[in-house]
Design a protein around this motif. Structure first.
Motif, mmCIF file in Angstrom:
data_model
loop_
_atom_site.group_PDB
_atom_site.id
_atom_site.type_symbol
_atom_site.label_atom_id
_atom_site.label_comp_id
_atom_site.label_asym_id
_atom_site.label_seq_id
_atom_site.Cartn_x
_atom_site.Cartn_y
_atom_site.Cartn_z
ATOM 1 N N LEU A 81 0.821 -1.205 0.000
ATOM 2 C CA LEU A 81 0.000 0.000 0.000
ATOM 3 C C LEU A 81 0.857 1.259 0.000
ATOM 4 C CD1 LEU A 81 -2.862 -0.975 2.491
ATOM 5 C CD2 LEU A 81 -3.102 -0.499 0.057
ATOM 6 N N ARG A 82 1.966 1.231 0.739
ATOM 7 C CA ARG A 82 2.819 2.416 0.827
ATOM 8 C C ARG A 82 3.491 2.748 -0.494
ATOM 9 N NH1 ARG A 82 3.861 6.235 2.170
ATOM 10 N NH2 ARG A 82 5.724 6.429 3.460
ATOM 11 N N LYS A 83 3.554 1.779 -1.408
ATOM 12 C CA LYS A 83 4.141 2.039 -2.717
ATOM 13 C C LYS A 83 3.226 2.875 -3.600
ATOM 14 C CE LYS A 83 7.003 -2.153 -2.781
ATOM 15 N NZ LYS A 83 7.260 -3.456 -3.460
ATOM 16 N N VAL A 84 1.933 2.855 -3.284
ATOM 17 C CA VAL A 84 0.973 3.562 -4.142
ATOM 18 C C VAL A 84 0.181 4.632 -3.394
ATOM 19 C CG1 VAL A 84 0.735 1.636 -5.743
ATOM 20 C CG2 VAL A 84 -0.766 1.747 -3.754
ATOM 21 N N VAL A 85 0.228 4.621 -2.057
ATOM 22 C CA VAL A 85 -0.562 5.568 -1.264
ATOM 23 C C VAL A 85 0.338 6.224 -0.231
ATOM 24 C CG1 VAL A 85 -2.584 5.875 0.210
ATOM 25 C CG2 VAL A 85 -2.578 4.072 -1.525
ATOM 26 N N THR A 86 0.261 7.547 -0.106
ATOM 27 C CA THR A 86 1.029 8.236 0.925
ATOM 28 C C THR A 86 0.354 8.053 2.282
ATOM 29 O OG1 THR A 86 -0.173 10.292 0.530
ATOM 30 C CG2 THR A 86 1.875 9.961 -0.700
ATOM 31 N N LEU A 87 1.060 8.445 3.334
ATOM 32 C CA LEU A 87 0.563 8.201 4.684
ATOM 33 C C LEU A 87 -0.777 8.876 4.959
ATOM 34 C CD1 LEU A 87 3.799 8.431 6.853
ATOM 35 C CD2 LEU A 87 2.407 6.405 6.460
ATOM 36 N N ARG A 88 -0.922 10.115 4.502
ATOM 37 C CA ARG A 88 -2.119 10.878 4.863
ATOM 38 C C ARG A 88 -3.414 10.195 4.427
ATOM 39 N NH1 ARG A 88 -4.349 15.535 1.851
ATOM 40 N NH2 ARG A 88 -5.929 16.530 3.139
#
Length: 386
Positions: free
Chosen positions: A266-273
Motif C-alpha cells: 500500500l505504501r508504494k501507491v498511497v502516501t501516509l495521509r
C-alpha cells in the motif's frame, strides 16, 4: 536490539490481553453487568490519565530502559498476586469485584509507567533509515499480541478459569523486563533546560498539526473499545460463551495481521495521509458489520475488517507523530500519545457499557462506528511528507 525489544513487547502485550479477557469475563460472571465490565476497562486505563505526564517527564529525565523495566515488573507482580489469590481462595473467596478492580488498577499503573519509554526508545534501537519500518512494527506489535493473547486467554479460561489465565499473564510482563536487561539502546538526547511535565503540551500548542494527529489517536482508540468492553455481551447475545469472546478479539487481531502484510504494498501507491483516512473508514465499516450481524460467523468477519482498519490508522498516526517530535521532548510527547490512545478508554468503556445496558449492545457498537467515521477528518491533516 530491536528484535528482542519487539519480541518482548509482543509477549507482554499477549499477557495484557490474556489479563484483559480474563478480567472482563470474571467480572461478567460475578455481576452479569456490562457497566461493571466497562468499570474493569476503566480501572485498567485510568492510571494513564493520572500518571502519564509524570512518566513522560521521567522518560526524558532518567534512563528509559530502567523505567520500562520497573513498569513491567509492577504489572507482572500484581497479576501474579491476583492469580495466587484465585488459586488459593477461588472465585467466590478471593475478594470479589473490589479486589479485581484494585488489581487491574495497579497493573494499569505499571502499564502507564511503561508506555512513554516504550514508545520513546524505538528511535534509539534502529538506524535512521529503518525508523519508519521500525515504527510500523512497533505499532503492529500490540496487534500481534492481540491476535495471540485473546485466543490464548480463551483457551486458558476453558482449561483452568481466570486463575490460570492470570497465572500466565503475570510472567509474560516479567519476561519483557528480563529481555530488556540485555538491550543497550543508544543514549537519548537530554534536555538542556529543566524537564517540565507540561513540556509536551507546550510543544503541541506550538505544533497544531501534531496536535491534530494526537486527537486522531484518541479517536481510533475510542472506535476500537468494543473489542474490550462489548465482546462478552455480543457473544452472549449470539449464543456463544467464553470461547466466542476470544474468537472475536482474535479476529480483530487477524485483521491487524492482514494490515501488516498489506502495509508495504500500500505504501508504494498511497502516501501516509490518505492511508490513515482509509484506516478510519475501514474500522467504521467493520463495526457496522459487527453491529448488524445475526450470527457469530458474520460478526467475526466484521471484527477482522475492523482490525485491519484499526492497525492501518494506528500505524499511520504513530509514524507521523514520531517523525515530527524532537528527541529531547519525545518522552513527554509520547506520554501524551499514550494518554490520547489509551487514556480515552475509560470514557469509551463507560459510554459503551451505558448504551449497551440502556438500549442494547448493537446500539453501542453503532455509536462507536459513527464516532470513528466522523473522526476520520482528524487524519486528513497534511504537511510535506512521502
Amino acid at each position: 536490539m530491536f528484535g528482542g525489544f519487539l519480541g518482548g513487547k509482543v509477549v507482554s502485550t499477549c499477557g495484557m490481553w490474556v489479563q484483559n479477557i480474563a478480567a472482563a469475563v470474571l467480572m461478567y460472571d460475578l455481576t452479569g453487568s456490562n457497566l461493571m465490565v466497562g468499570a474493569v476497562s476503566t480501572a485498567q486505563f485510568v492510571p494513564m490519565l493520572l500518571f502519564s505526564l509524570w512518566a513522560g517527564a521521567l522518560t526524558d529525565r532518567i534512563d528509559r530502559r530502567r523505567l520500562l523495566i520497573a513498569g513491567r515488573v509492577m504489572s507482572g507482580v500484581t497479576v501474579v498476586m491476583l492469580a495466587t489469590l484465585l488459586l488459593v481462595r477461588g472465585t467466590k473467596g478471593f475478594g470479589g469485584e473490589a479486589v479485581l478492580l484494585v488489581a487491574v488498577f495497579l497493573a494499569g499503573t505499571g502499564w502507564a509507567l511503561s508506555m512513554p519509554p516504550m514508545q520513546a526508545m524505538v528511535p534509539a534501537l534502529v538506524p535512521a533509515r529503518d525508523l519508519e519500518q521500525a515504527l510500523a512494527l512497533n505499532a503492529v506489535a500490540p496487534s500481534l499480541g492481540r491476535t495471540i493473547g485473546p485466543a490464548l486467554g480463551a483457551g486458558l479460561l476453558v482449561l483452568g478459569g481466570p486463575a490460570l489465565a492470570f497465572a500466565v499473564a503475570g510472567p509474560a510482563h516479567l519476561a519483557f523486563a528480563v529481555i530488556l536487561l540485555a538491550i543497550k539502546p543508544r543514549a537519548a538526547a537530554r534536555p538542556s533546560a529543566r524537564v517540565r511535565i507540561l513540556g509536551g503540551f507546550r510543544y503541541l500548542r506550538a505544533d497544531r498539526k501534531a496536535a491534530m494527529l494526537m486527537l486522531g489517536g484518541a479517536a481510533v482508540s475510542f472506535g476500537a473499545d468494543p473489542v474490550l468492553t462489548l465482546t462478552p455481551a455480543l457473544a452472549a447475545g449470539l449464543g456463544g460463551g467464553d470461547e466466542t469472546v476470544g474468537l472475536f478479539a482474535t479476529a480483530f487481531g487477524v485483521g491487524a495481521v492482514i494490515a501488516v502484510v498489506a502495509l508495504r504494498p500500500l505504501r508504494k501507491v498511497v502516501t501516509l495521509r490518505p492511508l490513515g483516512v482509509y484506516g478510519f473508514w475501514v474500522l467504521a465499516a467493520g463495526l457496522v458489520v459487527v453491529a448488524l450481524s445475526p450470527a457469530v460467523g458474520s460478526a467475526t468477519a466484521g471484527f477482522v475488517v475492523a482490525g485491519t482498519g484499526f492497525i492501518l490508522a494506528t500505524v499511520v498516526l504513530t509514524t507521523r507523530i514520531q517523525r515530527r517530535v524532537p528527541d529531547e521532548l519525545r518522552g513527554r510527547v509520547m506520554a501524551l500519545w499514550g494518554l490520547a490512545f489509551l487514556g480515552t478508554r475509560p470514557a469509551a468503556a463507560l459510554l459503551d457499557g451505558l448504551i449497551a445496558d440502556a438500549v442494547n449492545v448493537q446500539a453501542a457498537v453503532l455509536t462507536a462506528a459513527v464516532i470513528t467515521l466522523i473522526s476520520s477528518l482528524l487524519a486528513r491533516v497534511s504537511y510535506v511528507e512521502r
